[in-house]
Enzyme design. Structure first.
Site, PDB file in Angstrom:
ATOM      1  N   GLY A 200       0.828  -1.196   0.000  1.00 41.85           N
ATOM      2  CA  GLY A 200       0.000   0.000   0.000  1.00 41.85           C
ATOM      3  C   GLY A 200       0.863   1.247   0.000  1.00 41.85           C
ATOM      4  O   GLY A 200       2.083   1.166   0.140  1.00 41.85           O
ATOM      5  N   GLY A 202       2.253   5.109   1.221  1.00 41.03           N
ATOM      6  CA  GLY A 202       2.545   5.805   2.465  1.00 41.03           C
ATOM      7  C   GLY A 202       1.366   6.664   2.890  1.00 41.03           C
ATOM      8  O   GLY A 202       1.027   6.748   4.070  1.00 41.03           O
ATOM      9  N   VAL A 205      -1.769   3.666   3.878  1.00 43.75           N
ATOM     10  CA  VAL A 205      -1.383   2.648   4.876  1.00 43.75           C
ATOM     11  C   VAL A 205      -0.386   3.233   5.885  1.00 43.75           C
ATOM     12  O   VAL A 205      -0.525   3.047   7.104  1.00 43.75           O
ATOM     13  CB  VAL A 205      -0.796   1.401   4.172  1.00 43.75           C
ATOM     14  CG1 VAL A 205      -0.348   0.375   5.200  1.00 43.75           C
ATOM     15  CG2 VAL A 205      -1.830   0.794   3.227  1.00 43.75           C
ATOM     16  N   GLY A 206       0.598   3.975   5.378  1.00 45.85           N
ATOM     17  CA  GLY A 206       1.614   4.552   6.271  1.00 45.85           C
ATOM     18  C   GLY A 206       1.000   5.517   7.273  1.00 45.85           C
ATOM     19  O   GLY A 206       1.341   5.497   8.457  1.00 45.85           O
ATOM     20  N   GLU A 244      15.535   4.966  10.836  1.00 43.02           N
ATOM     21  CA  GLU A 244      16.777   4.767  10.069  1.00 43.02           C
ATOM     22  C   GLU A 244      16.626   5.583   8.793  1.00 43.02           C
ATOM     23  O   GLU A 244      15.902   5.183   7.886  1.00 43.02           O
ATOM     24  CB  GLU A 244      16.955   3.285   9.713  1.00 43.02           C
ATOM     25  CG  GLU A 244      17.087   2.343  10.891  1.00 43.02           C
ATOM     26  CD  GLU A 244      18.419   2.451  11.602  1.00 43.02           C
ATOM     27  OE1 GLU A 244      19.280   3.251  11.176  1.00 43.02           O
ATOM     28  OE2 GLU A 244      18.589   1.754  12.609  1.00 43.02           O
ATOM     29  N   CYS A 278      21.662   3.935   1.732  1.00 45.08           N
ATOM     30  CA  CYS A 278      21.788   4.978   2.757  1.00 45.08           C
ATOM     31  C   CYS A 278      23.225   5.087   3.253  1.00 45.08           C
ATOM     32  O   CYS A 278      23.658   6.156   3.658  1.00 45.08           O
ATOM     33  CB  CYS A 278      20.859   4.663   3.911  1.00 45.08           C
ATOM     34  SG  CYS A 278      21.132   3.015   4.580  1.00 45.08           S
ATOM     35  N   GLU A 378      21.330  14.117  -0.193  1.00 41.35           N
ATOM     36  CA  GLU A 378      21.408  12.704  -0.580  1.00 41.35           C
ATOM     37  C   GLU A 378      20.911  12.551  -2.015  1.00 41.35           C
ATOM     38  O   GLU A 378      19.771  12.891  -2.324  1.00 41.35           O
ATOM     39  CB  GLU A 378      20.529  11.892   0.374  1.00 41.35           C
ATOM     40  CG  GLU A 378      20.722  10.420   0.244  1.00 41.35           C
ATOM     41  CD  GLU A 378      19.818   9.640   1.193  1.00 41.35           C
ATOM     42  OE1 GLU A 378      18.628   9.964   1.295  1.00 41.35           O
ATOM     43  OE2 GLU A 378      20.324   8.691   1.810  1.00 41.35           O
TER      44      GLU A 378
END
Ligand code: NAD
Length: 471
Positions: A200, A202, A205-206, A244, A278, A378
């Protein structure tokens, strides 16, 4: 095209209430690969209810029973290792050599947690009191696409070891890898409702996981931007949160190092997982007096970096996961040129012969200033920034001049010197002379790379709530 229309709730494969679908294309050639039906908020509520019901008994299970569950998951993943590897390559485009590392790491996670549990004391005595380490409760597990099943393994193995139950939401871009993981948990025969998995978004569902009052903890891996949304949302119900997040890791080569060996290693450390990692060593810090030599060594070594079909063993850089990610990396390469960094290798556009996929050239900018955006932000693609430093103190200052603090790397002939430097670096992990990962050492970020730790005993502690029984 493969149709995926099941989610995994309470030990059963069910059709989501959500009716939205998403088509995922091959990162290699743009062909449609999968159509996935996405779960919605109601599906999430159902998954949380199943996890909450399962928690009643699972939180009371013996350590031995939980060791059994971890070992059976380990055995299933081991048996299905080749499928896990090939679906990750096909769906995500991760090069074989790195996929193998990630999947083997995921398999080991379950065994490592089982072994750790054997000697773990859940009722230590502290002072005159007994401390009971209780499972924190239902855990929301939210992970990104760049090692989807690897992250699920790390988080869920620790949650199970602690006696928690889980609602797992991987990235919707990893739908096939997720479907395979559902099968693995099912095959491992975990009690119903202990692990529930949803494909799902973000947004639906998130958000439900973040806000649902029956979830006690969220463990999240992903971008710093989304980590902040989750941390802010979780405050309302005081959820425990492990984050994280992103990184912009410095790789310091000291002047006594063997440059001929260190430079190819530095390229690999940046291009790991096609740069979509990462922990990628994206800022290479070298002595200013040796910059010309470094540039020559990089120009010679970068030609040996094979960009191409991720299924081939000698490929170092595969495609970006999506066209969006490809466009984002191109934007950063354009920005680096505009900012005045010197383009030493690679650059804009696709490598010759790879025009159909989301391939980016293995790119190196040199003589980069650390205040340029390409050195601060990043990029999440195969783009290395070479930054000259004057002396050791300058190298430390540059390494620490970043909003992130996930990992750092040091190469030196004198290892004691490297240890002294490591003590001054603001990062959750400092790897010396090519070291890369220790599955028992804590992993997590300083600063905007997040908070909390994973792996080993620190990872397990994050799923436990200490209760002091005094008197
Ligand atoms: P992302 O933050 O966009 O998404 C991560 C997960 O969060 C996905 O499952 C996504 O669907 C979900 N999500 C998105 N919006 C949400 C919301 N509002 N509420 C709740 N969940 C939401 O990250 P990504 O693009 O999938 O992955 C790349 C990022 O992950 C990079 O920044 C990378 O550094 C980071 N990452 C960190 C680590 C680490 O261990 N520190 C490891 C790998 C990747």
């Amino acid at each position: 095209m493969k149709i995926l229309d099941k989610i995994y709730i309470n030990g059963e494969f069910v059709t989501p209430h959500g009716t939205d679908t998403l088509t995922l294309n091959s990162p290699l050639n743009g062909e449609p690969l999968t159509q996935v039906r996405l779960a919605d908020g109601l599906d999430t509520v159902n998954a949380v209810a199943a996890a909450k019901a399962a928690l009643k008994t699972f939180s009371q299970t013996t350590k031995e029973a939980r060791i059994g569950h971890l070992k059976s998951m380990h055995a299933v993943l081991k048996r299905r290792r080749n499928e896990l590897i090939s679906v990750m390559i096909e769906e995500y485009g991760c090069p074989l050599r790195f996929t193998t590392l990630l999947i083997d790491g995921a398999i080991d996670d379950f065994n490592n947690m089982a072994e750790l549990l054997e000697h773990y004391d859940f009722t230590p005595r502290v002072g005159d009191s007994q401390v009971r380490l209780q499972p924190v409760g239902v855990v929301g597990v939210i992970v990104p696409w760049n090692s989807s099943n690897g992250f699920i393994a790390t988080k869920v193995s620790a949650a199970i070891a602690a006696g928690c139950t889980c609602v797992v939401k991987p990235s919707e871009l990893s739908a096939r890898q997720t479907a395979l993981m559902m099968e693995c948990f099912h095959e491992a025969g975990l009690p119903k409702g202990v692990v529930n998995i949803l494909n799902g978004t973000g947004a639906l569902v998130g958000t439900e996981i973040t806000e649902n009052p029956d979830i006690a903890k969220i463990t999240f891996t992903g971008s710093t931007a989304v980590g902040k949304i989750i941390a802010a949302g979780a405050v309302e119900t005081m959820k425990r949160v492990t984050l994280e997040l992103g990184g912009k890791s410095a790789n310091i080569i000291l002047d006594d190092a063997d440059f001929a060996a260190a430079i190819p290693q530095a390229l690999s450390a940046c291009y790991i997982n096609s740069g979509q990692a990462c922990i990628a060593a994206t800022r290479l810090l070298v002595p200013a007096s040796r910059l010309d030599e470094v540039n020559r060594l990089i120009s010679a070594a970068v030609g040996a970096i094979k960009v191409g079909n991720p299924a081939e063993a000698d490929t170092a850089v595969g495609p970006m996961v999506s066209q969006t990610q490809y466009a984002r990396v191109q934007d950063y390469i354009r920005l680096g040129i505009e900012e005045g960094a010197t383009l030493l290798a690679g650059g804009l556009g696709k490598p010759e012969g790879l025009e159909d996929g989301n391939f980016v050239k293995a790119t190196v900018f040199t003589d980069v200033r650390n205040d340029m955006r390409i050195a601060q932000e990043e990029i999440f693609g195969p783009v290395l920034c070479v930054i000259p430093y004057q002396d050791e103190a300058d190298a430390v200052a540059i390494a620490n001049d970043s909003p992130y603090g996930l990992a750092a790397y040091i190469t030196a002939a004198d290892k004691q010197r490297a240890y002294r430097l490591a003590a001054q670096i603001d990062a959750g992990r400092v790897c010396i002379n090519g070291a890369f990962h220790d599955p028992l050492a804590p992993f997590g970020g300083f600063k905007q790379s997040g908070y909390g730790r994973e792996f080993g005993v620190y990872g397990l502690d994050a799923y436990l709530e200490p209760k002091a029984i005094i008197g």
